[in-house]
Design a protein around this motif. Structure first.
Motif, mmCIF file in Angstrom:
data_model
loop_
_atom_site.group_PDB
_atom_site.id
_atom_site.type_symbol
_atom_site.label_atom_id
_atom_site.label_comp_id
_atom_site.label_asym_id
_atom_site.label_seq_id
_atom_site.Cartn_x
_atom_site.Cartn_y
_atom_site.Cartn_z
ATOM 1 N N ARG A 34 0.554 -1.451 0.093
ATOM 2 C CA ARG A 34 0.314 0.494 0.346
ATOM 3 C C ARG A 34 0.591 1.023 0.563
ATOM 4 O O ARG A 34 0.149 2.593 -0.499
ATOM 5 N N LEU A 35 2.093 1.118 0.307
ATOM 6 C CA LEU A 35 3.073 2.153 0.172
ATOM 7 C C LEU A 35 3.340 3.186 -0.869
ATOM 8 O O LEU A 35 3.573 2.337 -2.085
ATOM 9 N N GLY A 36 2.759 4.270 -0.989
ATOM 10 C CA GLY A 36 2.891 4.555 -2.345
ATOM 11 C C GLY A 36 0.989 4.967 -2.946
ATOM 12 O O GLY A 36 1.284 5.444 -3.989
ATOM 13 N N VAL A 37 0.475 3.949 -3.064
ATOM 14 C CA VAL A 37 -0.515 3.711 -3.790
ATOM 15 C C VAL A 37 -1.721 5.285 -3.293
ATOM 16 O O VAL A 37 -1.957 5.026 -2.732
ATOM 17 N N ASP A 38 -2.340 5.659 -4.544
ATOM 18 C CA ASP A 38 -2.688 6.688 -4.955
ATOM 19 C C ASP A 38 -4.386 6.146 -4.668
ATOM 20 O O ASP A 38 -4.906 6.028 -6.131
ATOM 21 N N MET A 95 -5.174 -7.134 4.236
ATOM 22 C CA MET A 95 -5.224 -5.657 3.615
ATOM 23 C C MET A 95 -7.048 -5.285 4.317
ATOM 24 O O MET A 95 -7.584 -4.629 3.643
ATOM 25 N N PRO A 96 -6.410 -4.526 5.672
ATOM 26 C CA PRO A 96 -7.530 -4.587 6.767
ATOM 27 C C PRO A 96 -8.118 -3.280 6.825
ATOM 28 O O PRO A 96 -8.974 -3.218 6.314
ATOM 29 N N GLN A 97 -7.161 -2.269 5.175
ATOM 30 C CA GLN A 97 -8.316 -0.919 4.913
ATOM 31 C C GLN A 97 -9.093 -0.966 3.734
ATOM 32 O O GLN A 97 -9.784 -0.098 3.555
ATOM 33 N N PHE A 121 -13.398 -15.674 2.869
ATOM 34 C CA PHE A 121 -12.883 -14.546 1.407
ATOM 35 C C PHE A 121 -12.921 -13.292 2.535
ATOM 36 O O PHE A 121 -11.231 -12.387 2.348
ATOM 37 N N ILE A 122 -13.263 -13.344 2.891
ATOM 38 C CA ILE A 122 -13.686 -11.527 3.783
ATOM 39 C C ILE A 122 -13.019 -11.720 4.819
ATOM 40 O O ILE A 122 -11.583 -10.893 5.179
ATOM 41 N N ASN A 123 -12.582 -12.833 5.200
ATOM 42 C CA ASN A 123 -11.586 -12.980 6.417
ATOM 43 C C ASN A 123 -9.709 -12.550 6.829
ATOM 44 O O ASN A 123 -9.686 -12.139 6.428
ATOM 45 N N PHE A 124 -9.378 -13.389 4.460
ATOM 46 C CA PHE A 124 -8.247 -13.712 4.182
ATOM 47 C C PHE A 124 -7.879 -11.620 4.065
ATOM 48 O O PHE A 124 -7.279 -11.465 3.881
#
Length: 383
Positions: free
Chosen positions: A79-83, A137-139, A129-132
């Motif tokens: 996620r670093l640097g992703v707009d 990617m919790p956000q 599926f949602i758990n993983f």
């Protein structure tokens, strides 16, 4: 002499009867053994059967001893640097819910300490599926495209239902999936026209996948693609439709929508007889390969590449990393790459998906869980 001769004929007759009876018994025994062998081959196990993990001694492959990882997987910090934010989109519905909700435990399946009927099984797969996703990617958001008449209820943080009218029968579900993707992209275009700064990237997937690494790196490292597809070394079906990424800009969403409309057109005109399964993948391959001078030999290498298909810039990502399938599918002969990002439990692997989550919940170790998946063998675990 005549008495002796008659006795010989009688004895010979008895011997003949014995031999015929014996041969018939042996034949019946062999037939029963063959039937039993077939039953054993087709048996679906109710537990994991671990075997040797493929890829032993190969560099950049997960090395395992049983379900213990001997080396560590590579995390991307994607996620670093992703707009922009990232949302996962899947199509999901429930069939025969009124019948399956009856208290009939005869058809229930046990996985771990839980008992599932048919509806429970489907919902368990969706929840895992949602758990993983929420671990890796919790956000991220999860959007479930569903039949408005489906009796579907999901109360999870950052998860929302999005009903879309359509034909969700089993025979037409893959066809409906593309239509639902197109409809959803169209609504996103309308939203962006009202708020062009609200950028969200979309990853359309099957609901039987496990995201095991942050996928934000894909958008950061490849800043110019409109949409991404996953490929494998398969001449007839080189593209798998279980993972499609779309950049969240207005131009990218429009180009992805137009591309999928072309795929839908080919699906209906050429592959409608395969609408239950595979038709979408055949249509995807036809649209891509129909581009003049397209070099299909690139599908034989596990290296990402880009190409312009009818005005849509497509990033082709190797299934080995972004759509890896447990044994019996792509990758089983060469093991699991250390930087695998998505595991796809397609076909007869749904139970393995639930077993994997249960194992992860008890260990909180992704690498060990991947060893469990890698060593699961070619056993039929589906329910």
């Amino acid at each position: 002499m005549k008495i002796f001769s008659g006795w010989r004929r009688f004895a010979f007759g008895l011997l003949l009867i014995f031999l015929v009876t014996h041969l018939f018994s042996v034949r019946e025994l062999n037939n029963s053994k063959m039937v039993e062998s077939r039953k054993q081959l087709n048996k679906k196990f109710d537990h994991l059967v671990l075997g040797p993990a493929a890829g032993q001694g190969m560099s950049n492959r997960l090395q395992c001893q049983g379900s213990k990882a001997l080396n560590r997987t590579h995390s991307s910090n994607g996620r670093l640097g992703v707009d922009g934010s990232i949302a996962f989109v899947t199509v999901f519905t429930i069939y025969n819910s009124s019948v399956d909700k009856l208290d009939d435990k005869s058809s229930n399946t046990i996985v771990g300490n839980a008992s599932y009927n048919k509806v429970d099984r489907s919902m368990a797969v969706l929840n895992v599926f949602i758990n993983f996703i929420q671990v890796a990617m919790p956000q991220s958001e999860v959007i479930v495209l569903t039949d408005p008449v489906s009796d579907l209820s999901v109360h999870r943080h950052r998860v929302s239902l999005y009903p879309i009218q359509g034909e969700y029968s089993r025979d037409k579900l893959m066809l409906q999936r593309i239509r639902s993707y197109i409809t959803y992209l169209d609504t996103r275009l309308h939203k962006l026209s009202q708020n062009p700064r609200n950028i969200t990237h979309y990853i359309f997937t099957d609901s039987d996948i496990a995201v095991v690494d942050d996928l934000g790196q894909m958008f950061r490292d490849h800043p110019n693609f409109h949409m991404a597809l996953t490929f494998r070394n398969n001449k007839a079906q080189p593209l798998n439709s279980g993972f499609i990424a779309v950049r969240g800009t207005p131009d990218a969403i429009l180009r992805a929508k137009l591309f999928l409309q072309e795929v839908l057109k080919i699906y209906v005109s050429k592959y409608i007889n395969a609408s239950r399964m595979l038709g979408d993948q055949l249509a995807l391959a036809w649209v891509v390969k129909s581009k003049p001078h397209f070099d299909a030999s690139r599908f034989a290498k596990t290296v990402a590449f880009s190409d312009d298909i009818g005005g849509t810039s497509i990033l082709f990502l190797p299934c080995a990393l972004y759509n890896w399938t447990p044994p019996e599918g792509a990758g089983q002969f060469h093991g699991m790459p250390l930087n695998v990002k998505v595991v796809h439990f397609k076909g007869s692997r749904k139970r393995l998906m639930l077993e994997s989550w249960n194992f992860y919940s008890s260990t909180l170790d992704t690498a060990d869980m991947l060893c469990l998946i890698l060593g699961s063998g070619r056993t039929k675990y589906d329910f």
